[in-house]
Design a protein around this motif. Structure first.
Motif, PDB file in Angstrom:
ATOM      1  N   LEU A  67      37.168  33.992   4.857  1.00 24.70           N
ATOM      2  CA  LEU A  67      35.806  34.006   4.337  1.00 24.70           C
ATOM      3  C   LEU A  67      35.706  35.020   3.200  1.00 24.70           C
ATOM      4  N   GLU A  68      35.108  34.601   2.128  1.00 25.21           N
ATOM      5  CA  GLU A  68      34.992  35.446   0.942  1.00 25.21           C
ATOM      6  C   GLU A  68      34.399  36.811   1.292  1.00 25.21           C
ATOM      7  N   THR A  69      34.975  37.859   0.710  1.00 22.57           N
ATOM      8  CA  THR A  69      34.520  39.222   0.973  1.00 22.57           C
ATOM      9  C   THR A  69      33.801  39.771  -0.249  1.00 22.57           C
ATOM     10  N   ARG A  70      32.473  39.925  -0.109  1.00 20.10           N
ATOM     11  CA  ARG A  70      31.654  40.541  -1.152  1.00 20.10           C
ATOM     12  C   ARG A  70      30.627  41.414  -0.471  1.00 20.10           C
ATOM     13  N   CYS A  73      27.901  39.686   1.548  1.00 26.36           N
ATOM     14  CA  CYS A  73      28.210  38.729   2.609  1.00 26.36           C
ATOM     15  C   CYS A  73      29.204  39.297   3.618  1.00 26.36           C
ATOM     16  N   LEU A  74      29.123  40.589   3.888  1.00 26.96           N
ATOM     17  CA  LEU A  74      30.013  41.181   4.868  1.00 26.96           C
ATOM     18  C   LEU A  74      29.626  40.701   6.260  1.00 26.96           C
ATOM     19  N   VAL A  75      30.606  40.218   7.006  1.00 21.39           N
ATOM     20  CA  VAL A  75      30.376  39.620   8.311  1.00 21.39           C
ATOM     21  C   VAL A  75      30.697  40.643   9.395  1.00 21.39           C
ATOM     22  N   ASP A 386      40.386  45.165   6.013  1.00 23.56           N
ATOM     23  CA  ASP A 386      38.924  45.271   6.026  1.00 23.56           C
ATOM     24  C   ASP A 386      38.230  44.096   5.354  1.00 23.56           C
ATOM     25  N   ASP A 387      38.967  43.014   5.102  1.00 23.30           N
ATOM     26  CA  ASP A 387      38.346  41.807   4.548  1.00 23.30           C
ATOM     27  C   ASP A 387      37.514  41.108   5.621  1.00 23.30           C
ATOM     28  N   ASN A 388      36.724  40.164   5.176  1.00 20.68           N
ATOM     29  CA  ASN A 388      35.957  39.324   6.096  1.00 20.68           C
ATOM     30  C   ASN A 388      36.904  38.544   7.007  1.00 20.68           C
ATOM     31  N   PRO A 389      36.366  38.002   8.117  1.00 23.24           N
ATOM     32  CA  PRO A 389      37.203  37.250   9.059  1.00 23.24           C
ATOM     33  C   PRO A 389      37.845  36.013   8.436  1.00 23.24           C
TER      34      PRO A 389
END
Length: 397
Positions: A67-70, A73-75, A386-389
């Motif tokens: 999932l895109e990491t910005r 949009c942090l999950v 530390d990126d999104n899932p």
């Protein structure tokens, strides 16, 4: 893969995991079989037979999607059992809001934000979707917000307090009430979009907790009500029967024969009033299957009721709707011979014939140390802790 059960005093969240000697029968080779409800699934007998299952035998497409990491949009703190999909849109409820991604992982929008204004929410209690209407529904305290796939807020409806809900037809909400006190009057209610209760189905499972305290026991992927094609269904973990919900009645749909694996009422966590010492060891003798219905298969991820056992590796059974066979999947995982090398565990059904598994980025990177093929995926080469899932989406044949 590693699976880490988590538990708290009075609350328990077992983290269900991931994939079987004889090859599973190819879907195209199976003879067609007309289902007559209720369908009986001999789970207790079925898991005595073990088979290896290849992903290519059941799937037509596999995607491993970061999932895109910005910053926007942090999950975090996802209720994984709520994740839903409409067309090519994934809806992921988390502590940051209801986030919409494409099935290629691109961030689309935050569908709703916390607040008091129109379309805003105080808490995401549950979500549901309508594939036919192309809408997503967010249940807050006492209300349901409806949105189109482009994020437009459509309307707000009132609903009594429920644990989870799903859609029955185009305009009725079926709400499930968790009987944590043992004394809840209703188990299911049907509510129209004006907030009027059309029908209630009484709670059958009454018991008394002497201390008067409330105890909960549920899994991270639990879903008590679900929509399948144009039907609404209910599956409870203390009940062997899965029901089709209609405006008039609950119709038995599937009967899971658990046999010796069914937990006796007197051994339940709630009735033992949270006494882990008295509960946990005897609970290892009983199994707790999830229920994921698709066009040809019913997937039955299962673990024991001893949610405190950190060493337990959850398992998987499958029921073939065409042949009537039920069997245990070898090693508890579906062996991936298609893409990415990592075996698949159907943790949640996000659409009628789409299954999903979910990793934190750090978990997948740890797994990649023993499965180098994971890193060969072009999208994963730059993945950081530390990126999104990352999600694995499997579209069935």
């Amino acid at each position: 893969m590693t699976y880490k059960p988590l538990f708290l005093i009075g609350l328990a969240f077992p983290l269900f995991s991931c994939g079987g000697n004889k090859q599973a029968e190819q879907p195209e080779e199976a003879e067609a079989r007309v289902l007559e409800y209720p369908v009986t699934i001999s789970f207790d007998k079925g898991i005595e037979t073990e088979r290896e299952v290849l992903l290519s035998e059941i799937a037509k497409e596999v995607k491993i999607v970061p999932l895109e990491t910005r910053p926007e949009c942090l999950v975090a703190k996802v209720n994984r059992g709520m994740i839903q999909m409409v067309d090519h849109n994934l809806f992921i409820p988390c502590s940051e809001g209801l986030l919409q991604f494409t099935d290629d992982g691109k961030f689309v929008r935050s569908v709703a934000k916390r607040g008091q204004g129109p379309g805003e929410y105080n808490m995401i209690r549950h979500i549901a979707v309508s594939d036919r209407l192309k809408q997503v529904y967010l249940m807050d305290h006492g209300k349901v917000h409806s949105y189109s796939l482009d994020g437009t807020f459509l309307k707000e409806s009132q609903i009594p307090f429920c644990w989870q809900f799903t859609l029955l037809g185009d305009s009725i909400y079926a709400g499930y009430i968790y009987n944590n006190t043992g004394q809840k009057k209703d188990r299911l209610i049907l509510v129209d979009q004006k907030g009027d209760t059309l029908k209630s189905f009484p709670q059958y499972d009454q018991f008394t907790i002497e201390s008067g305290l409330n105890y909960y026991l549920w899994g991270r992927y639990d879903r008590y009500v679900y929509s399948y094609k144009d039907e609404a269904c209910c599956k409870e973990y203390y009940n062997d029967t899965v029901f089709t919900i209609t405006p008039e009645e609950l119709q038995p749909r599937y009967i899971l024969e658990l046999g010796k694996y069914k937990i006796p009422k007197e051994r339940r966590f709630e009735l033992l009033e949270g006494n882990w010492q008295a509960y946990s060891e005897p609970a290892r003798a009983y199994l707790r299957p999830d229920f994921l219905e698709t066009s040809q298969w019913v997937f039955l991820p299962y673990a024991t009721w001893d949610v405190t056992n950190k060493d337990e590796r959850p398992q998987l059974a499958m029921y073939n709707k065409k042949t009537g066979e039920c069997y245990k999947v070898k090693d508890g995982q579906i062996r991936n011979d298609m893409q990415g090398g990592v075996s698949f565990y159907p943790a949640v059904r996000v659409a009628d014939d789409v299954l999903l598994y979910y990793w934190e980025a750090s978990e997948l990177l740890e797994l990649a140390e023993s499965i180098p093929a994971i890193r060969q995926n072009e999208q994963l080469k730059k993945l950081k802790d530390d990126d999104n899932p990352v999600v694995m989406l499997v579209t069935l044949k």
